[in-house]
Design a protein around this motif. Structure first.
Motif, PDB file in Angstrom:
ATOM      1  N   HIS A  19       0.876  -1.171   0.000  1.00 20.56           N
ATOM      2  CA  HIS A  19       0.000   0.000   0.000  1.00 20.56           C
ATOM      3  C   HIS A  19       0.917   1.225   0.000  1.00 20.56           C
ATOM      4  CE1 HIS A  19      -2.644   2.639   2.841  1.00 20.56           C
ATOM      5  NE2 HIS A  19      -2.848   2.969   1.599  1.00 20.56           N
ATOM      6  N   ILE A  20       0.762   2.104  -0.987  1.00 13.97           N
ATOM      7  CA  ILE A  20       1.537   3.347  -1.043  1.00 13.97           C
ATOM      8  C   ILE A  20       0.819   4.363  -0.169  1.00 13.97           C
ATOM      9  CG2 ILE A  20       2.442   5.172  -2.536  1.00 13.97           C
ATOM     10  CD1 ILE A  20       2.398   3.089  -4.836  1.00 13.97           C
ATOM     11  N   ARG A  21       1.513   4.859   0.844  1.00 22.89           N
ATOM     12  CA  ARG A  21       0.881   5.700   1.856  1.00 22.89           C
ATOM     13  C   ARG A  21       1.272   7.164   1.739  1.00 22.89           C
ATOM     14  NH1 ARG A  21       1.838   2.864   7.425  1.00 22.89           N
ATOM     15  NH2 ARG A  21       3.635   4.186   7.227  1.00 22.89           N
ATOM     16  N   ASN A  22       0.453   7.995   2.380  1.00 25.50           N
ATOM     17  CA  ASN A  22       0.707   9.431   2.497  1.00 25.50           C
ATOM     18  C   ASN A  22       0.712  10.164   1.156  1.00 25.50           C
ATOM     19  OD1 ASN A  22       1.019   9.113   5.344  1.00 25.50           O
ATOM     20  ND2 ASN A  22       3.093   8.365   4.955  1.00 25.50           N
ATOM     21  N   VAL A  23      -0.119   9.695   0.227  1.00 24.70           N
ATOM     22  CA  VAL A  23      -0.280  10.382  -1.051  1.00 24.70           C
ATOM     23  C   VAL A  23      -1.263  11.530  -0.835  1.00 24.70           C
ATOM     24  CG1 VAL A  23      -1.036  10.153  -3.450  1.00 24.70           C
ATOM     25  CG2 VAL A  23       0.143   8.239  -2.327  1.00 24.70           C
ATOM     26  N   PRO A  24      -0.888  12.768  -1.169  1.00 21.38           N
ATOM     27  CA  PRO A  24      -1.789  13.905  -0.927  1.00 21.38           C
ATOM     28  C   PRO A  24      -3.170  13.700  -1.564  1.00 21.38           C
ATOM     29  CG  PRO A  24       0.364  14.664  -1.670  1.00 21.38           C
ATOM     30  CD  PRO A  24       0.356  13.163  -1.815  1.00 21.38           C
ATOM     31  N   LYS A  25      -4.201  13.894  -0.756  1.00 15.77           N
ATOM     32  CA  LYS A  25      -5.610  13.845  -1.184  1.00 15.77           C
ATOM     33  C   LYS A  25      -6.022  12.499  -1.773  1.00 15.77           C
ATOM     34  CE  LYS A  25      -5.543  18.763  -2.003  1.00 15.77           C
ATOM     35  NZ  LYS A  25      -5.687  19.849  -2.916  1.00 15.77           N
ATOM     36  N   ARG A  26      -5.282  11.428  -1.459  1.00 17.28           N
ATOM     37  CA  ARG A  26      -5.588  10.109  -1.997  1.00 17.28           C
ATOM     38  C   ARG A  26      -5.453   9.063  -0.902  1.00 17.28           C
ATOM     39  NH1 ARG A  26      -4.609  10.121  -7.591  1.00 17.28           N
ATOM     40  NH2 ARG A  26      -5.451   8.022  -7.637  1.00 17.28           N
ATOM     41  N   SER A  27      -6.109   7.924  -1.102  1.00 16.24           N
ATOM     42  CA  SER A  27      -5.976   6.809  -0.164  1.00 16.24           C
ATOM     43  C   SER A  27      -6.111   5.500  -0.916  1.00 16.24           C
ATOM     44  CB  SER A  27      -7.044   6.902   0.933  1.00 16.24           C
ATOM     45  OG  SER A  27      -8.328   6.811   0.360  1.00 16.24           O
ATOM     46  N   TYR A  28      -5.722   4.441  -0.269  1.00 15.38           N
ATOM     47  CA  TYR A  28      -5.861   3.078  -0.761  1.00 15.38           C
ATOM     48  C   TYR A  28      -5.204   2.885  -2.130  1.00 15.38           C
ATOM     49  CZ  TYR A  28      -7.991  -1.545  -0.580  1.00 15.38           C
ATOM     50  OH  TYR A  28      -8.187  -2.895  -0.518  1.00 15.38           O
ATOM     51  N   ILE A  29      -3.973   3.373  -2.276  1.00 16.70           N
ATOM     52  CA  ILE A  29      -3.200   3.195  -3.503  1.00 16.70           C
ATOM     53  C   ILE A  29      -2.354   1.932  -3.318  1.00 16.70           C
ATOM     54  CG2 ILE A  29      -1.506   4.206  -5.069  1.00 16.70           C
ATOM     55  CD1 ILE A  29      -4.148   5.798  -4.863  1.00 16.70           C
ATOM     56  N   LEU A  30      -2.661   0.892  -4.095  1.00 16.59           N
ATOM     57  CA  LEU A  30      -2.002  -0.399  -3.948  1.00 16.59           C
ATOM     58  C   LEU A  30      -1.115  -0.715  -5.142  1.00 16.59           C
ATOM     59  CD1 LEU A  30      -5.053  -2.507  -2.727  1.00 16.59           C
ATOM     60  CD2 LEU A  30      -3.341  -1.342  -1.328  1.00 16.59           C
ATOM     61  N   ILE A  31      -0.201  -1.641  -4.931  1.00 18.66           N
ATOM     62  CA  ILE A  31       0.561  -2.260  -6.012  1.00 18.66           C
ATOM     63  C   ILE A  31      -0.058  -3.630  -6.199  1.00 18.66           C
ATOM     64  CG2 ILE A  31       2.795  -3.180  -6.683  1.00 18.66           C
ATOM     65  CD1 ILE A  31       4.085  -0.887  -5.111  1.00 18.66           C
ATOM     66  N   HIS A  32      -0.635  -3.890  -7.378  1.00 21.87           N
ATOM     67  CA  HIS A  32      -1.305  -5.178  -7.584  1.00 21.87           C
ATOM     68  C   HIS A  32      -1.267  -5.607  -9.040  1.00 21.87           C
ATOM     69  CE1 HIS A  32      -5.101  -3.488  -9.219  1.00 21.87           C
ATOM     70  NE2 HIS A  32      -4.996  -2.544  -8.297  1.00 21.87           N
ATOM     71  N   SER A  33      -1.882  -6.745  -9.320  1.00 19.17           N
ATOM     72  CA  SER A  33      -1.895  -7.276 -10.680  1.00 19.17           C
ATOM     73  C   SER A  33      -3.080  -6.728 -11.458  1.00 19.17           C
ATOM     74  CB  SER A  33      -1.931  -8.805 -10.660  1.00 19.17           C
ATOM     75  OG  SER A  33      -3.122  -9.258 -10.067  1.00 19.17           O
ATOM     76  N   GLY A  34      -2.949  -6.764 -12.765  1.00 20.47           N
ATOM     77  CA  GLY A  34      -3.976  -6.314 -13.686  1.00 20.47           C
ATOM     78  C   GLY A  34      -3.305  -6.031 -15.014  1.00 20.47           C
ATOM     79  N   ASN A  35      -4.080  -5.710 -16.004  1.00 26.31           N
ATOM     80  CA  ASN A  35      -3.512  -5.472 -17.332  1.00 26.31           C
ATOM     81  C   ASN A  35      -3.711  -4.054 -17.849  1.00 26.31           C
ATOM     82  OD1 ASN A  35      -4.811  -8.594 -17.644  1.00 26.31           O
ATOM     83  ND2 ASN A  35      -2.637  -8.312 -18.014  1.00 26.31           N
ATOM     84  N   TYR A  36      -4.860  -3.457 -17.587  1.00 25.30           N
ATOM     85  CA  TYR A  36      -5.228  -2.184 -18.203  1.00 25.30           C
ATOM     86  C   TYR A  36      -5.245  -1.032 -17.198  1.00 25.30           C
ATOM     87  CZ  TYR A  36      -7.293  -5.367 -21.692  1.00 25.30           C
ATOM     88  OH  TYR A  36      -7.516  -6.352 -22.615  1.00 25.30           O
ATOM     89  N   ALA A  37      -4.911   0.173 -17.689  1.00 23.02           N
ATOM     90  CA  ALA A  37      -4.988   1.375 -16.863  1.00 23.02           C
ATOM     91  C   ALA A  37      -5.323   2.571 -17.756  1.00 23.02           C
ATOM     92  CB  ALA A  37      -3.688   1.604 -16.099  1.00 23.02           C
ATOM     93  N   GLY A  38      -6.331   2.402 -18.595  1.00 26.01           N
ATOM     94  CA  GLY A  38      -6.709   3.463 -19.515  1.00 26.01           C
ATOM     95  C   GLY A  38      -7.733   4.423 -18.936  1.00 26.01           C
ATOM     96  N   ASP A  39      -7.918   5.527 -19.637  1.00 23.12           N
ATOM     97  CA  ASP A  39      -8.898   6.546 -19.258  1.00 23.12           C
ATOM     98  C   ASP A  39     -10.283   6.053 -19.680  1.00 23.12           C
ATOM     99  OD1 ASP A  39     -10.616   8.796 -19.181  1.00 23.12           O
ATOM    100  OD2 ASP A  39      -8.949  10.162 -19.586  1.00 23.12           O
TER     101      ASP A  39
END
Length: 147
Positions: A68-88
């Motif tokens: 879990h990537i912590r202390n991101v300004p104005k954001r929460s629950y940012i994880l490193i995980h599996s998946g294929n797509y990250a499009g808009d």
């Protein structure tokens, strides 16, 4: 005093199909490709996170156990995980994230969209090597110096 493992994520290219990058953990001899959402002013669920240095902690949930990537300004629950797509999604692309970082062995194409490939085994390898240790991630854009 417990050692902190430093992870480096260098963003290489950004399109509406995602932000491609490369992640290294020099102390563990690990490297892989990454895919994140395109930059959309750090808006939750639709944007990658700002470049910077963040702490990471091992997180166990019902759905997955990963960093879990912590202390991101104005954001929460940012994880490193599996998946294929990250499009808009607002431009018609598929996504498997809401701001998280996907890992994979290589970049390629799936169903006509840019994707990170061989993701599950890459995340398993990353998590096994990291072994729940204290960590930090330094995220830079290509050409920026890391501190």
């Amino acid at each position: 005093m417990e050692k902190t493992i430093t992870t480096y994520l260098t963003r290489l290219r950004q399109t509406d199909q995602g932000t491609e990058g490369f992640l290294t953990v020099p102390a563990l001899g690990f490297a892989c490709f990454t895919l994140e959402l395109p930059w959309r002013e750090n808006r939750p669920c639709v944007s990658s996170i700002p470049p910077g240095t963040y702490s990471m902690a091992w997180r166990v949930t019902r759905r997955r156990s990963t960093y879990h990537i912590r202390n991101v300004p104005k954001r929460s629950y940012i994880l490193i995980h599996s998946g294929n797509y990250a499009g808009d999604i607002h431009k018609g692309f598929k996504t498997h994230v809401e701001g998280c970082v996907l890992l994979g062995k290589r970049m390629g194409w799936l169903n006509g969209q840019r994707a990170v490939l061989v993701s599950r085994s890459t995340v398993r390898q990353f998590n096994k090597l990291m072994a729940g240790q204290n960590a930090r991630i330094i995220i830079t854009e290509a050409g920026e110096a890391s501190t």
